[in-house]
Scaffold this motif. Structure first.
Motif, PDB file in Angstrom:
ATOM      1  N   GLN A  52     -12.903  94.413  38.927  1.00 52.48           N
ATOM      2  CA  GLN A  52     -14.156  95.099  39.228  1.00 52.48           C
ATOM      3  C   GLN A  52     -13.960  96.133  40.335  1.00 52.48           C
ATOM      4  O   GLN A  52     -14.463  97.256  40.250  1.00 52.48           O
ATOM      5  CB  GLN A  52     -15.222  94.082  39.637  1.00 52.48           C
ATOM      6  N   LEU A  53     -13.225  95.771  41.384  1.00 53.96           N
ATOM      7  CA  LEU A  53     -12.963  96.706  42.469  1.00 53.96           C
ATOM      8  C   LEU A  53     -12.155  97.908  41.983  1.00 53.96           C
ATOM      9  O   LEU A  53     -12.330  99.027  42.476  1.00 53.96           O
ATOM     10  CB  LEU A  53     -12.214  96.010  43.612  1.00 53.96           C
ATOM     11  N   ALA A  54     -11.256  97.669  41.032  1.00 55.78           N
ATOM     12  CA  ALA A  54     -10.430  98.757  40.508  1.00 55.78           C
ATOM     13  C   ALA A  54     -11.170  99.590  39.464  1.00 55.78           C
ATOM     14  O   ALA A  54     -10.627 100.583  38.967  1.00 55.78           O
ATOM     15  CB  ALA A  54      -9.143  98.183  39.908  1.00 55.78           C
ATOM     16  N   TYR A  76       2.612 100.573  45.866  1.00 55.39           N
ATOM     17  CA  TYR A  76       1.787  99.430  46.252  1.00 55.39           C
ATOM     18  C   TYR A  76       1.235  99.613  47.662  1.00 55.39           C
ATOM     19  O   TYR A  76       0.082  99.245  47.939  1.00 55.39           O
ATOM     20  CB  TYR A  76       2.586  98.125  46.175  1.00 55.39           C
ATOM     21  N   THR A  77       2.025 100.177  48.568  1.00 51.73           N
ATOM     22  CA  THR A  77       1.557 100.446  49.932  1.00 51.73           C
ATOM     23  C   THR A  77       0.361 101.385  49.900  1.00 51.73           C
ATOM     24  O   THR A  77      -0.635 101.172  50.597  1.00 51.73           O
ATOM     25  CB  THR A  77       2.685 101.054  50.781  1.00 51.73           C
ATOM     26  N   TRP A  78       0.440 102.434  49.087  1.00 47.07           N
ATOM     27  CA  TRP A  78      -0.689 103.352  48.948  1.00 47.07           C
ATOM     28  C   TRP A  78      -1.922 102.629  48.427  1.00 47.07           C
ATOM     29  O   TRP A  78      -3.043 102.934  48.831  1.00 47.07           O
ATOM     30  CB  TRP A  78      -0.321 104.487  47.995  1.00 47.07           C
ATOM     31  N   LEU A  79      -1.718 101.686  47.529  1.00 52.67           N
ATOM     32  CA  LEU A  79      -2.842 100.935  46.976  1.00 52.67           C
ATOM     33  C   LEU A  79      -3.554 100.153  48.076  1.00 52.67           C
ATOM     34  O   LEU A  79      -4.785 100.164  48.165  1.00 52.67           O
ATOM     35  CB  LEU A  79      -2.344  99.998  45.874  1.00 52.67           C
ATOM     36  N   GLU A  80      -2.790  99.477  48.932  1.00 47.33           N
ATOM     37  CA  GLU A  80      -3.400  98.740  50.041  1.00 47.33           C
ATOM     38  C   GLU A  80      -4.028  99.684  51.064  1.00 47.33           C
ATOM     39  O   GLU A  80      -4.956  99.320  51.777  1.00 47.33           O
ATOM     40  CB  GLU A  80      -2.363  97.839  50.724  1.00 47.33           C
ATOM     41  N   HIS A  93     -11.197 101.065  49.429  1.00 39.10           N
ATOM     42  CA  HIS A  93     -10.943 100.341  50.684  1.00 39.10           C
ATOM     43  C   HIS A  93     -11.144  98.843  50.509  1.00 39.10           C
ATOM     44  O   HIS A  93     -10.396  98.027  51.065  1.00 39.10           O
ATOM     45  CB  HIS A  93     -11.840 100.888  51.799  1.00 39.10           C
ATOM     46  N   GLU A  94     -12.162  98.465  49.728  1.00 34.16           N
ATOM     47  CA  GLU A  94     -12.387  97.046  49.456  1.00 34.16           C
ATOM     48  C   GLU A  94     -11.226  96.463  48.659  1.00 34.16           C
ATOM     49  O   GLU A  94     -10.787  95.335  48.902  1.00 34.16           O
ATOM     50  CB  GLU A  94     -13.696  96.867  48.688  1.00 34.16           C
ATOM     51  N   LEU A  95     -10.720  97.244  47.699  1.00 32.83           N
ATOM     52  CA  LEU A  95      -9.585  96.794  46.900  1.00 32.83           C
ATOM     53  C   LEU A  95      -8.356  96.589  47.772  1.00 32.83           C
ATOM     54  O   LEU A  95      -7.663  95.569  47.659  1.00 32.83           O
ATOM     55  CB  LEU A  95      -9.283  97.821  45.802  1.00 32.83           C
ATOM     56  N   GLY A  96      -8.069  97.538  48.667  1.00 37.25           N
ATOM     57  CA  GLY A  96      -6.924  97.412  49.559  1.00 37.25           C
ATOM     58  C   GLY A  96      -7.036  96.202  50.459  1.00 37.25           C
ATOM     59  O   GLY A  96      -6.061  95.455  50.654  1.00 37.25           O
ATOM     60  N   ALA A  97      -8.240  95.992  51.019  1.00 40.10           N
ATOM     61  CA  ALA A  97      -8.439  94.845  51.907  1.00 40.10           C
ATOM     62  C   ALA A  97      -8.309  93.528  51.155  1.00 40.10           C
ATOM     63  O   ALA A  97      -7.744  92.545  51.663  1.00 40.10           O
ATOM     64  CB  ALA A  97      -9.822  94.943  52.568  1.00 40.10           C
ATOM     65  N   ARG A 144      -9.578  87.148  40.014  1.00 37.78           N
ATOM     66  CA  ARG A 144      -9.074  88.126  39.039  1.00 37.78           C
ATOM     67  C   ARG A 144     -10.198  89.063  38.606  1.00 37.78           C
ATOM     68  O   ARG A 144     -10.014  90.284  38.532  1.00 37.78           O
ATOM     69  CB  ARG A 144      -8.478  87.390  37.845  1.00 37.78           C
ATOM     70  N   ALA A 145     -11.355  88.505  38.300  1.00 35.85           N
ATOM     71  CA  ALA A 145     -12.497  89.335  37.899  1.00 35.85           C
ATOM     72  C   ALA A 145     -12.877  90.301  39.019  1.00 35.85           C
ATOM     73  O   ALA A 145     -13.205  91.472  38.764  1.00 35.85           O
ATOM     74  CB  ALA A 145     -13.684  88.436  37.538  1.00 35.85           C
TER      75      ALA A 145
END
Length: 293
Positions: free
Chosen positions: A102-104, A67-71, A20-24, A97-98
């Protein structure tokens, strides 16, 4: 819920929070970029702040649905190649970038993220060699560290983003770097052959595959040389440069290996004649004064 059940659920919740943090984070970065920043027309009917999802997907060479699923924080796998493409599309700086990697839950394979093995003693050696140009590279041609003379030998290296400080990328895509090499076509062909030779021991590594994929996409000259399937070993040779600050330089290139394997090495350039030596001293003086300004 039993203790065992709670322990099993904890990493699942952690992964969900990270997704969720990555998507946001991706959404926030997408919304801050104007179409003009990435070479797209704005159009009269645009309502979305920043870029649309389909535009990010197109520029990153991924599917719109994916990409939509990723967000949307779906539980999908994300490769380092895709993360690298998204970082470039969204114009992320080094810290961003870092954070993305990290989120991924991934390791950024670029030299900017993993400059391991370059100790303070090696940095001091690079400084001590001045005015001779010197740098530390790995077998993938990532430039891990360099002294002030090397920083001005072929271009203003300090102005190049850390993730682009790779001799293969520079020799095929950077105009100023290319103009500084006297025998450019021969150099490009030789470097592609050296890269193919070195890659034999790294075929499954994402950073190597990312480098070849990027060069293949951005440089027709690289594609042509890569398809020759030539391989050569490394060798000491005389190189000639046309430096924009001091003119023609004739230098002997030498690799000093830092490990028993053919990995990291210190690259040094020694002038072959007195005129090149004097011009290197002038170049160093220019670089040193620029660093003090």
């Amino acid at each position: 819920m039993t203790t065992t059940a709670r322990e099993k659920a904890r990493p699942v919740r952690s992964a969900s929070v990270r997704r969720h943090e990555l998507g946001a984070f991706l959404r926030s970065r997408r919304e801050r970029i104007t179409p003009e920043q990435v070479g797209l027309p704005r159009g009269a009917r645009r309502r979305t702040p920043g870029l649309r999802r389909e535009e990010v997907a197109h520029l990153s060479a991924v599917g719109v649905t994916w990409y939509t699923w990723l967000e949307q924080a779906r539980d999908i796998q994300v490769s380092v190649q895709v993360l690298d493409a998204l970082a470039r599309t969204l114009l992320l700086d080094g810290s961003e970038r870092a954070h993305l990697f990290q989120l991924a839950g991934a390791v950024d394979p670029t030299p900017a993220a993993s400059c391991t093995g370059v100790t303070p003693a090696l940095h001091e050696m690079l400084r001590t060699l001045e005015p001779l140009p010197a740098c530390i590279q790995n077998s993938r041609y990532d430039i891990l560290a360099y002294n002030r003379t090397y920083a001005r030998l072929l271009c203003d290296l300090d102005a190049v983003p850390p993730e682009d400080r790779n001799c293969m990328i520079l020799v095929y895509t950077h105009p100023e770097w290319c103009r500084s090499i006297v025998h450019l076509e021969e150099t490009r062909r030789l470097m592609a052959a050296k890269l193919r030779s070195s890659m034999a021991g790294h075929l499954g590594e994402p950073a190597w595959k990312m480098l070849v994929k990027r060069l293949t996409a951005e440089s027709p000259e690289f594609r042509a040389n890569w398809e020759r399937y030539e391989v050569v070993d490394r060798r000491t040779r005389t190189k000639q440069f046309l430096n924009p600050y001091v003119g023609f330089l004739s230098l002997d290139h030498t690799d000093l290996w830092l490990t028993p394997e053919t990995g990291a090495r210190m690259v040094t350039y020694i002038p072959t004649d007195e005129e090149s030596r004097e011009r290197l001293e002038k170049l160093y003086a220019l670089a040193a004064s620029a660093g003090q300004g």
